[in-house]
Scaffold this motif. Structure first.
Motif, mmCIF file in Angstrom:
data_model
loop_
_atom_site.group_PDB
_atom_site.id
_atom_site.type_symbol
_atom_site.label_atom_id
_atom_site.label_comp_id
_atom_site.label_asym_id
_atom_site.label_seq_id
_atom_site.Cartn_x
_atom_site.Cartn_y
_atom_site.Cartn_z
ATOM 1 N N GLU A 31 0.172 4.739 -12.771
ATOM 2 C CA GLU A 31 -0.365 3.390 -12.947
ATOM 3 C C GLU A 31 0.590 2.335 -12.403
ATOM 4 O O GLU A 31 1.761 2.295 -12.757
ATOM 5 N N LEU A 32 0.050 1.479 -11.526
ATOM 6 C CA LEU A 32 0.824 0.366 -10.987
ATOM 7 C C LEU A 32 0.554 -0.888 -11.807
ATOM 8 O O LEU A 32 -0.554 -1.083 -12.316
ATOM 9 N N ILE A 33 1.556 -1.736 -11.907
ATOM 10 C CA ILE A 33 1.395 -3.055 -12.520
ATOM 11 C C ILE A 33 1.174 -4.036 -11.378
ATOM 12 O O ILE A 33 2.023 -4.183 -10.502
ATOM 13 N N GLY A 34 0.030 -4.681 -11.368
ATOM 14 C CA GLY A 34 -0.263 -5.636 -10.303
ATOM 15 C C GLY A 34 -0.507 -4.931 -8.981
ATOM 16 O O GLY A 34 -0.687 -3.714 -8.924
ATOM 17 N N SER A 35 -0.519 -5.707 -7.914
ATOM 18 C CA SER A 35 -0.775 -5.187 -6.577
ATOM 19 C C SER A 35 0.537 -4.986 -5.830
ATOM 20 O O SER A 35 1.513 -5.679 -6.103
ATOM 21 N N PRO A 36 0.544 -4.063 -4.858
ATOM 22 C CA PRO A 36 1.732 -3.934 -4.012
ATOM 23 C C PRO A 36 2.003 -5.245 -3.273
ATOM 24 O O PRO A 36 1.079 -6.005 -2.996
ATOM 25 N N THR A 37 3.262 -5.480 -2.974
ATOM 26 C CA THR A 37 3.673 -6.673 -2.234
ATOM 27 C C THR A 37 4.274 -6.235 -0.907
ATOM 28 O O THR A 37 5.123 -5.352 -0.883
ATOM 29 N N LEU A 38 3.809 -6.834 0.186
ATOM 30 C CA LEU A 38 4.453 -6.663 1.488
ATOM 31 C C LEU A 38 5.127 -7.982 1.851
ATOM 32 O O LEU A 38 4.666 -9.049 1.441
ATOM 33 N N PHE A 39 6.200 -7.897 2.620
ATOM 34 C CA PHE A 39 6.917 -9.100 3.031
ATOM 35 C C PHE A 39 6.614 -9.407 4.492
ATOM 36 O O PHE A 39 6.588 -8.500 5.327
ATOM 37 N N TYR A 40 6.401 -10.683 4.786
ATOM 38 C CA TYR A 40 6.040 -11.131 6.128
ATOM 39 C C TYR A 40 7.024 -12.192 6.602
ATOM 40 O O TYR A 40 7.576 -12.948 5.790
ATOM 41 N N ASP A 41 7.230 -12.249 7.921
ATOM 42 C CA ASP A 41 8.079 -13.302 8.468
ATOM 43 C C ASP A 41 7.248 -14.585 8.618
ATOM 44 O O ASP A 41 6.060 -14.613 8.292
ATOM 45 N N ARG A 42 7.864 -15.631 9.132
ATOM 46 C CA ARG A 42 7.181 -16.922 9.240
ATOM 47 C C ARG A 42 5.977 -16.880 10.162
ATOM 48 O O ARG A 42 5.058 -17.674 10.026
#
Length: 96
Positions: A31-42
């Motif tokens: 079970e995951l808490i919340g959604s996955p996060t990806l990081f993006y540049d500007r």
């Protein structure tokens, strides 16, 4: 704090990997808490790294063991518990 969950850092991702891909892969373990996060540049381009948060630490450890160095879109993912201080990845054969 057990309620905060256990974060798993994922890096060396292909720029084509989306949050939904991480959700499909990592939610299979637990079970995951919340959604996955990806990081993006500007410019809005993926930086090739993200975070998922597991409700249980045991699931986070399983995810590290199962997915570290596993290829996704042709690139081996780097999967490790979020470091608290300077703790090495216990499943990384290159860790000293």
């Amino acid at each position: 704090n057990q309620n905060a969950g256990t974060k798993v850092n994922i890096s060396n991702l292909s720029h084509d990997v989306l949050e939904d891909d991480l959700l499909d892969i990592f939610s299979a373990v637990g079970e995951l808490i919340g959604s996955p996060t990806l990081f993006y540049d500007r410019a809005g381009r993926s930086q090739g790294r993200g975070i998922v948060t597991y409700a249980r630490q045991s699931d986070a450890l399983t995810a590290v063991k199962e997915y570290h160095q596993r290829a996704l879109d042709g690139k081996p993912m780097r999967v490790e518990l979020e470091r608290r201080g300077n703790t090495p990845n216990p499943f990384d054969p290159n860790a000293s």
